[in-house]
Write an enzyme that holds these catalytic residues in place. Structure first.
Site, short mmCIF file in Angstrom:
data_model
loop_
_atom_site.label_atom_id
_atom_site.label_comp_id
_atom_site.label_asym_id
_atom_site.label_seq_id
_atom_site.Cartn_x
_atom_site.Cartn_y
_atom_site.Cartn_z
N GLN A 193 -3.87 8.07 8.08
CA GLN A 193 -3.15 6.88 8.52
C GLN A 193 -4.35 7.45 10.63
OE1 GLN A 193 -0.55 4.85 8.97
NE2 GLN A 193 -1.06 4.52 11.03
N ASP A 210 -8.03 1.13 2.68
CA ASP A 210 -7.75 0.62 4.21
C ASP A 210 -9.65 -0.34 4.32
OD1 ASP A 210 -5.46 0.40 5.35
OD2 ASP A 210 -6.05 2.87 6.23
N LYS A 226 4.96 1.66 5.12
CA LYS A 226 4.25 1.75 4.11
C LYS A 226 4.48 2.71 2.66
CE LYS A 226 0.06 1.10 7.11
NZ LYS A 226 -0.70 2.26 7.92
#
Ligand code: NAP
Length: 283
Positions: free
Chosen positions: A95, A118, A51
């Site tokens: 994460q 997200d 990422k």
């Protein structure tokens, strides 16, 4: 049969994003993404590194915040609070998975919904459910972009989703439903999985088990999207669909790797740029 080249579609989208990032930078607003990782999960470390690399390539400012395995939830929440208030950060991502002593739901809900790149916050999940999407979960959002790029007609088609997680299966079903598909969602309790998959014009598989869908479970002419990512003992990365068996029957199919994976990170970049653009409008 044609193979859907996720890598190529993702690259085209990333090229288009660069121009948007450039124009934001010219206006003095470099888009910024903060990624929080807790602990030493090797797969998570790889995802976070990928990422970060993608952000750098796109010109997006990236901050990776690493907490040790034994960090407390309060420490992480304090950092999220600071990031929520930081005008240089437009997207925040935690994460997953988090260590067992964390309440992951509480942590995710603590992220400002306007920075939730997200798309997991209840405000964003609710908006999607109501057909008024704000920030959308990256993986199903990427699948929708792939279908669009490939000119796959969704309206009036029967879409079958295998897997019903909050991050892939459920939002995928809602997105396809809003595009006019008739949707079936299967889960681990579905008694005759093949009965459903054989009726799918569009089949999306997101379980996390190699070969859960074999060639004989695919309808002739179906579009098959394999979200699964499974690391075999020999180190090989495979999806959930038996590619060799399914490909001859499918009209279009995604490979693993090189299918859905590159799209997921691209949609993260897209969401980050979108939040930065929204901030610019309100300045
Ligand atoms: P998850 O949270 O573990 O959910 C798995 C889903 O599969 C659950 O809804 C489960 O049903 C269902 N399931 C399990 N066994 C089944 C069976 N025999 N028949 C039908 N459904 C069954 O997984 P996830 O986070 O959604 O991820 C799924 C896969 O996609 C994993 O391989 C993951 O690595 C991959 N993934 C890839 C990307 C990417 O960018 N390519 C992104 C995210 C995830 P229940 O609800 O009944 O438990």
């Amino acid at each position: 049969m044609s193979i859907i080249d996720g890598k190529m579609i993702a690259q085209k989208m990333r090229d288009a994003l660069k121009a948007r990032v450039e124009s934001l930078r010219k206006a003095g607003m470099a888009p910024g993404l903060a990624v929080i990782i807790v602990g030493e999960n090797p797969a998570s470390k790889v995802y976070v590194r990928n990422k970060e690399k993608a952000c750098i390539e796109a010109g997006i400012h990236s901050e990776v915040i690493v907490f040790p395995e034994q960090a407390t939830q309060e420490e992480v929440l304090d950092r999220i609070h600071a990031l929520n208030l930081n005008p240089q950060i437009h997207g925040i991502l935690v994460q997953l998975p988090l260590p067992a002593h964390f309440d992951a739901r509480r942590v995710l809900d603590f992220i400002d919904a306007d920075k939730d790149v997200d798309g997991f916050h209840p405000v964003n999940a609710g908006a999607l459910f109501l057909g008024k999407p704000r920030l959308q979960p990256c993986t199903p959002y990427g699948v929708m972009k792939m279908l669009e790029y490939e000119n796959v007609a969704v309206r009036g088609k029967h879409a079958v989703i295998v897997g019903a997680s909050n991050i892939v299966g459920k939002p995928m079903a809602i997105m396809l439903l809003h595009k006019g598909a008739t949707v079936t969602i299967c889960n681990s309790k579905t008694p005759d999985l093949a009965y459903h998959t054989r009726n799918a014009d569009i089949l999306v598989v997101a379980v996390g088990r190699p070969n859960i869908v074999t060639g004989d479970m695919v309808k002739e002419g179906a579009v098959v999207i394999d979200v699964g990512m499974n690391r075999l003992e020999d180190g090989k990365l495979v999806g959930d669909v038996d590619f060799a068996g399914a490909a001859p029957r499918a009209a279009k199919i995604t490979p693993v790797p090189g299918g859905v994976g590159p799209m997921t990170i691209t949609m993260l970049l897209e969401n980050t740029v979108e939040t930065a653009e929204r901030c610019k409008e309100t300045v």
